[in-house]
Enzyme design. Structure first.
Site: not given
Ligand SMILES: Cc1cc2nc3c(=O)[nH]c(=O)nc-3n(C[C@H](O)[C@H](O)[C@H](O)COP(=O)(O)OP(=O)(O)OC[C@H]3O[C@@H](n4cnc5c(N)ncnc54)[C@H](O)[C@@H]3O)c2cc1C
Length: 627
Positions: A62, A126, A218, A249, A352, A389, A435
């Site tokens: 995204n 997209e 979600w 959604r 999708d 997000h 992501s």
């Molecule tokens: C439904 C959905 C759809 C999405 N669609 C898109 C898309 O189409 N394109 C796009 O680019 N982005 C998309 N995103 C956004 C993207 O997924 C997030 O921006 C990204 O994953 C955030 O990264 P993060 O590392 O902060 O969190 P995450 O990737 O969620 O990682 C969190 C991590 O923390 C760990 N964790 C949690 N609590 C603990 C704890 N207490 N101790 C140890 N580990 C812990 C989890 O196991 C995980 O490994 C979407 C998100 C969602 C929810």
């Protein structure tokens, strides 16, 4: 006390979490750590290959700015985020991520991710910022790169260890403590710097899916507010705790709508067929300047649909058949080509979901929905906390050093607590990272944290007597259950304790009914929030009576405590901000208008570990120079 072996791990950099930001941090930090003979340790509560929000895969990246092809500039992205967040964003952070994100996407491609390309070899978009991918294995690919980088630098990975709390020495974070979710082991990670990247939070609010569908949401159920808890407990200043995210959604299975809106150009309509974005256009005047500029902020798009629901025009529908028909129209003079195109569109529509929300495909099949023949219901989900997000909640972090702003007090992405860094959902006011941007921000934080260690890293002092106290507190739910479970015939009903599921229901009820959840139609007010705070006093008291039957329950207990803190920060900040700025995410009925004069600012908060008191703080918004 429950008999848990204490395992001590000493490292230089500790990364809490294993998602996109953590993998980015690990990949980058390992590179710099190797050069300096430092050790990097990553701890994930789950298994790295399939943990976090991208566990099931995604169908689009995204955030891609397209700087090398002259498509956009990093400044364009800053303007986009400013607009979508109704003026509230840390533009220095957004800019820093935007100028680095493309290189992250190029790395993804190098590591084996299939990004769609057209006949000229250009990425298929997209939307303006989104790239289409074959993303079922997206997380596996990114995790593999992080694992390889750590292995190459002599780093370590701990999976299935739930990080419960920060380890502090005064105002300095010196690591973290947690427990194994499989064995009776209590972990003490001692680190010179710590990056928190443990995602956002779900199930703070009551979900739409209760009863037979309970747990479906979600946002992935595994992220439970640990980032927020960790940073708050460390005493870090937090920002945008009021900015929750409510996506629209496909109803009940939470299937993605991005491809429908952006790629297929589908319309969303009321049950009467009116397109709320057109019919209710005049309402956007009330939210100027943001309501009148393009793209219309996500919360305002939600809001116009919600007004239709309030007016008795629900349910809302996505006109899938019309959209597919419009695209296929160009082929209608050639029956063979038409049939082929229809087949292609139909499979894209299903793919999708199969890429990222398989349950939506099940639901469509169960309800005999053929997207090329029949429209499909959409709805606003329950609120989530996801700073990466379209939400913005997270820690208040120091900005990039080469950008002129007042937001600089330490190494880039360091919180207001020494040695503690945040990225992805864990860092606030830098929305729309998604992501790719979360991975890029993880890389920024990883490099910065290693630099912090090189410049500041002294030998660690950890008071093991304090660690023992933390251990006793963390394991207390097991002891409480053991002490009282035989006093009643049904162990789940007991006046001496509360089980995690019962506690979660109570939290969700307060949030839903007083802080503007689904059943309150996302509306709240000063008095409702005040009452919620009164109820939270009892909830917090009773959190000390949480009981665990085993280690799985122990994890559930602490997940709920983390959620509770996220909930409290939210309530306090919605209360503090005396306006409605993001209708469609929440509506404060007692202050129903946006107030640019008084509230064009960040609403920050801080829990003081020394006094246990909350402080609410207004912080100025400074635009990126020249943008
Ligand atoms: C439904 C959905 C759809 C999405 N669609 C898109 C898309 O189409 N394109 C796009 O680019 N982005 C998309 N995103 C956004 C993207 O997924 C997030 O921006 C990204 O994953 C955030 O990264 P993060 O590392 O902060 O969190 P995450 O990737 O969620 O990682 C969190 C991590 O923390 C760990 N964790 C949690 N609590 C603990 C704890 N207490 N101790 C140890 N580990 C812990 C989890 O196991 C995980 O490994 C979407 C998100 C969602 C929810």
């Amino acid at each position: 006390m429950a008999n848990f072996e204490t395992v001590e791990v000493s490292t230089d950099l500790l990364i809490v979490g294993g998602g996109f930001a953590a993998c980015g941090a690990a990949t980058e930090a390992a590179y710099w750590a190797k050069k300096h003979g430092l050790k990097v340790t990553l701890v994930d509560k789950a298994a790295l290959d399939r943990s976090g929000a991208v566990a099931m895969g995604l169908s689009a990246i995204n955030q891609y700015v397209g700087i090398r092809d002259g498509e956009n500039t990093a400044e364009d992205y800053v303007r986009y985020v400013r607009q979508d967040l109704m003026g509230i964003s840390r533009e220095d952070l957004v800019y820093n991520i935007a100028r680095h994100v493309d290189s992250t996407v190029h790395l993804f491609e190098k590591w084996g991710l299939k990004i769609w390309t057209d006949e000229q070899g250009k990425y298929v978009h997209e939307g303006r910022w989104q790239l289409m991918i074959n993303g079922e294995s997206y997380k596996v690919i990114i995790a593999e790169a992080a694992k390889n980088a750590l292995a190459d630098a002599g780093g370590e990975i701990y999976e299935r260890v739930f990080i419960t709390a920060p380890l502090m020495e005064g105002n300095k974070c010196v690591g973290a403590v947690g427990f194994s979710t499989r064995e009776n082991k209590f972990y003490v990670f001692k680190a010179k710097a710590t990056i928190v990247a443990a995602g956002g939070a779900v199930h703070v609010f009551r979900p739409r899916s209760v009863g037979e569908g309970f747990g479906r949401s979600w946002y992935p159920p595994f992220n439970t507010g640990s980032s927020a808890y960790f940073t708050m407990k460390a005493g870090a200043e937090m920002t945008c705790q009021e900015v929750r995210f409510i996506p629209i959604r496909f109803k009940d299975a939470y299937g993605p709508v991005g491809a429908w809106f952006l790629l297929f150009k589908a319309r969303a309509v009321s049950a009467e067929g009116g397109e709320y974005m057109a019919v209710r256009k005049d309402e956007l005047q009330n939210w100027a300047p943001y309501g009148l500029a393009k793209p219309i902020p996500a919360n305002l798009r939600n809001y116009l649909g919600m007004l239709d629901i309030d007016a008795g025009l629900g349910p809302l529908y996505m006109e899938t058949a019309e959209a597919i028909g419009n695209i296929a129209k160009d082929y209608q003079d050639d029956p063979k080509a038409f049939k082929k195109k229809m087949k292609e569109l139909e499979s894209e529509a299903w793919e999708d979901f199969l890429d990222m929300t398989i349950s939506q495909a099940h639901l469509w099949a169960a309800q005999n929905i053929k997207p090329e023949e029949k429209h499909s219901e959409i709805a606003a989900c329950e609120p989530y906390f996801i700073g990466s997000h379209s939400g913005a909640s997270g820690a208040w972090v120091s900005g990039p050093e080469d950008v002129e702003t007042p937001y600089k007090w330490g190494h880039t992405n360091m919180c207001t607590v020494e040695g503690l860094f945040a990225a992805g959902d864990a860092s606030g006011a830098s929305s729309h990272k998604f992501s790719s941007g979360s991975h890029a921000e993880g890389r920024i934080a990883g490099k910065s944290a290693i630099r912090y260690i090189v410049e500041n890293g002294q030998d660690l002092k950890v008071d093991m007597a304090e660690v023992d106290k933390l251990k006793a507190t963390i394991l207390a739910p097991l002891d409480l259950y053991e002490a009282h479970c035989k006093e009643t015939t049904a162990p789940e009903i007991n006046p001496n304790y509360i089980l995690p599921m019962q506690f979660m229901f109570r939290l969700q009820k307060i949030m839903d009914e007083y802080a503007g959840g689904v059943t309150s139609a996302f509306k709240t007010s000063k008095s409702l929030l005040k009452r919620a705070m009164e109820l939270f006093v009892f909830l917090k008291e009773d959190s000390e009576k949480l009981a665990a039957r085993d280690v799985y329950d122990l994890e559930r207990c602490w997940e709920n405590i983390h959620r509770m803190w996220q909930g409290e920060a939210h309530i306090r900040t919605v209360f503090f901000r005396e306006e409605t700025r993001w209708p469609g995410y929440y509506f404060r009925s007692d202050t129903p208008r946006m107030d640019e004069e008084n509230w064009h600012c960040f609403a920050n908060c801080r829990w003081d570990p020394a006094t246990g008191e909350w402080e609410m703080i207004k912080r100025e918004i400074v635009a990126l120079p020249g943008v």
